[in-house]
Scaffold this motif. Structure first.
Motif, short mmCIF file in Angstrom:
data_model
loop_
_atom_site.label_atom_id
_atom_site.label_comp_id
_atom_site.label_asym_id
_atom_site.label_seq_id
_atom_site.Cartn_x
_atom_site.Cartn_y
_atom_site.Cartn_z
N ALA A 155 -23.78 -31.81 8.36
CA ALA A 155 -23.68 -30.36 8.14
C ALA A 155 -24.03 -29.57 9.39
O ALA A 155 -24.08 -28.33 9.34
N SER A 156 -24.25 -30.25 10.51
CA SER A 156 -24.79 -29.58 11.70
C SER A 156 -23.91 -28.44 12.19
O SER A 156 -24.42 -27.41 12.66
N GLY A 157 -22.58 -28.59 12.12
CA GLY A 157 -21.70 -27.51 12.57
C GLY A 157 -21.92 -26.25 11.76
O GLY A 157 -22.07 -25.15 12.31
N ALA A 158 -21.95 -26.38 10.44
CA ALA A 158 -22.21 -25.23 9.58
C ALA A 158 -23.61 -24.68 9.81
O ALA A 158 -23.82 -23.45 9.80
N ILE A 159 -24.57 -25.56 10.03
CA ILE A 159 -25.95 -25.12 10.28
C ILE A 159 -26.03 -24.31 11.56
O ILE A 159 -26.74 -23.29 11.63
N PHE A 160 -25.30 -24.73 12.61
CA PHE A 160 -25.30 -23.94 13.84
C PHE A 160 -24.66 -22.57 13.61
O PHE A 160 -25.05 -21.58 14.24
N GLY A 161 -23.66 -22.52 12.71
CA GLY A 161 -23.12 -21.23 12.34
C GLY A 161 -24.17 -20.34 11.71
O GLY A 161 -24.27 -19.14 12.01
N LEU A 162 -25.00 -20.92 10.84
CA LEU A 162 -26.08 -20.16 10.21
C LEU A 162 -27.11 -19.72 11.23
O LEU A 162 -27.64 -18.59 11.16
N LEU A 163 -27.42 -20.58 12.19
CA LEU A 163 -28.41 -20.23 13.22
C LEU A 163 -27.93 -19.02 14.03
O LEU A 163 -28.71 -18.10 14.32
N VAL A 164 -26.65 -19.04 14.41
CA VAL A 164 -26.10 -17.92 15.17
C VAL A 164 -26.13 -16.64 14.33
O VAL A 164 -26.51 -15.57 14.82
N ALA A 165 -25.75 -16.75 13.06
CA ALA A 165 -25.78 -15.59 12.18
C ALA A 165 -27.20 -15.04 12.06
O ALA A 165 -27.41 -13.82 12.12
N LEU A 169 -28.33 -11.32 13.14
CA LEU A 169 -28.70 -10.37 12.10
C LEU A 169 -30.20 -10.14 12.01
O LEU A 169 -30.64 -9.08 11.56
N PHE A 170 -30.99 -11.11 12.42
CA PHE A 170 -32.45 -10.98 12.41
C PHE A 170 -32.99 -11.37 13.78
O PHE A 170 -33.77 -12.32 13.91
N PRO A 171 -32.57 -10.68 14.84
CA PRO A 171 -32.84 -11.14 16.21
C PRO A 171 -34.31 -11.19 16.58
O PRO A 171 -34.69 -11.99 17.44
N ASN A 172 -35.13 -10.35 15.98
CA ASN A 172 -36.52 -10.25 16.42
C ASN A 172 -37.51 -10.99 15.53
O ASN A 172 -38.72 -10.91 15.74
N VAL A 173 -37.00 -11.72 14.54
CA VAL A 173 -37.88 -12.56 13.73
C VAL A 173 -38.43 -13.67 14.61
O VAL A 173 -37.69 -14.33 15.34
N LEU A 182 -46.00 -21.14 21.36
CA LEU A 182 -45.92 -19.72 21.02
C LEU A 182 -44.65 -19.43 20.23
O LEU A 182 -43.64 -20.11 20.40
N PRO A 183 -44.70 -18.43 19.36
CA PRO A 183 -43.48 -18.08 18.60
C PRO A 183 -42.39 -17.54 19.52
O PRO A 183 -42.67 -16.91 20.54
N VAL A 184 -41.14 -17.80 19.15
CA VAL A 184 -39.99 -17.38 19.95
C VAL A 184 -39.10 -16.52 19.06
O VAL A 184 -38.83 -16.89 17.91
N LYS A 185 -38.63 -15.41 19.57
CA LYS A 185 -37.73 -14.56 18.79
C LYS A 185 -36.44 -15.32 18.51
O LYS A 185 -35.95 -16.07 19.35
N ALA A 186 -35.88 -15.06 17.34
CA ALA A 186 -34.70 -15.81 16.89
C ALA A 186 -33.55 -15.73 17.89
O ALA A 186 -32.86 -16.72 18.14
N LYS A 187 -33.32 -14.56 18.46
CA LYS A 187 -32.18 -14.41 19.38
C LYS A 187 -32.33 -15.30 20.61
O LYS A 187 -31.33 -15.85 21.10
N TYR A 188 -33.55 -15.50 21.08
CA TYR A 188 -33.76 -16.36 22.24
C TYR A 188 -33.71 -17.84 21.86
O TYR A 188 -33.20 -18.67 22.61
N ALA A 189 -34.23 -18.15 20.68
CA ALA A 189 -34.20 -19.54 20.22
C ALA A 189 -32.76 -20.02 20.05
O ALA A 189 -32.41 -21.14 20.45
N ASN A 235 -31.83 -2.73 8.25
CA ASN A 235 -32.96 -1.92 8.73
C ASN A 235 -34.25 -2.22 7.99
O ASN A 235 -35.33 -1.99 8.49
N ASN A 236 -34.13 -2.73 6.77
CA ASN A 236 -35.32 -2.92 5.94
C ASN A 236 -35.46 -4.36 5.45
O ASN A 236 -36.06 -4.62 4.43
N PHE A 237 -34.86 -5.30 6.18
CA PHE A 237 -34.90 -6.71 5.75
C PHE A 237 -35.30 -7.54 6.94
O PHE A 237 -34.47 -7.96 7.74
N PHE A 238 -36.57 -7.74 7.12
CA PHE A 238 -37.21 -8.29 8.30
C PHE A 238 -37.19 -7.25 9.41
O PHE A 238 -36.16 -6.68 9.72
N ASN A 239 -38.28 -7.05 10.03
CA ASN A 239 -38.38 -6.05 11.09
C ASN A 239 -37.90 -6.63 12.41
O ASN A 239 -38.25 -7.72 12.74
#
Length: 239
Positions: A155-165, A169-173, A182-189, A235-239
């Motif tokens: 399922a890795s191909g689909a999983i990478f699609g989810l990671l990109v999404a 959509l939640f770049p700063n989580v 240390l924690p890494v923001k999603a967009k950088y990870a 705007n209101n689903f994860f800061n």
């Protein structure tokens, strides 16, 4: 009931839960039937579209096949972590479409790369009827054998699609990545993972059986779908 003892599976969204269950069923069936001499990978994993082993249904079923316990664990863990937020945002129907489109896109890019590899060896993009006999004594024959006989699964191909999404959509989580203190923001990870896959795919290390370009295909199709659908960071689903 003590809230702190709540079942961690209770908050799973419906599509994520069903995908998890189907993957586990396929994995158990592969193990059980394998004990009886039946190799499900021969039928349900994907093969190059010109391979004698290829069947049309493999375009879908390959996403539910996994090589070993670690393979399925990491894929399903990523689905468990990132899937519910994306399904809640997209809705069940669109999330399911996204999952399958990125999984199919992953296979298509892997096939494209394999076609280019075949062209470098034979001058064509496919071998007639998958018959490799005329190329036995030519350089690259072992690579042809790997392409035509090697299974693509997971399922890795689909999983990478989810990671990109998730990264879009939640770049700063902030995420905790293995071996990084240390924690890494999603967009950088996500960018980091893609760069690692790109480097690994281009480098083509000997003995590396990971379909890196399938991962990149899932990521690419995921990016394109998010753009086409016009999905944006809530705007209101994860800061």
């Amino acid at each position: 009931m003590n809230a702190y003892r709540q079942n961690p599976l209770a908050n799973l969204t419906p599509v994520v839960k069903n995908i998890l269950i189907i993957n586990i069923i396929f994995f158990i069936a592969t193990y059980v039937l394998g004990k009886s001499g039946i190799d499900l990978n021969e039928h349900l994993a994907a093969y190059y579209f010109n391979s004698p082993k290829f069947r049309l249904w493999q375009v879908i079923t390959y996403m539910f096949m996994h090589a070993n316990i670690m393979h399925i664990f990491f894929n399903m863990f990523a689905l468990f972590v990132f899937g519910p937020a994306l399904e809640s945002l997209m809705g069940a129907r669109r999330f399911l479409q996204f999952y399958f489109f990125t999984g199919i896109g992953a296979l298509l890019l892997q096939w494209l790369v394999q076609a280019l590899q075949i062209h470098n060896i034979t001058g064509g993009y496919a071998v007639y009827h998958g018959d490799l006999t005329p190329f036995i004594n030519q350089p690259g024959f072992e690579q042809l054998q790997q392409i035509y006989g090697g299974a693509i699964l997971g399922a890795s191909g689909a999983i990478f699609g989810l990671l990109v999404a998730f990264g879009m959509l939640f770049p700063n989580v902030e995420l905790f990545i293995m071996f990084i203190p240390l924690p890494v923001k999603a967009k950088y990870a996500v960018i980091g993972y893609i760069l690692i896959e790109l480097y690994s795919g281009v480098a083509g290390y000997s003995g590396d059986n990971v379909a890196h370009f399938a991962h990149l295909g899932g990521a690419l199709f995921g990016f394109v779908l998010i753009k086409i659908w016009g999905l944006r960071k809530p705007n209101n689903f994860f800061n």
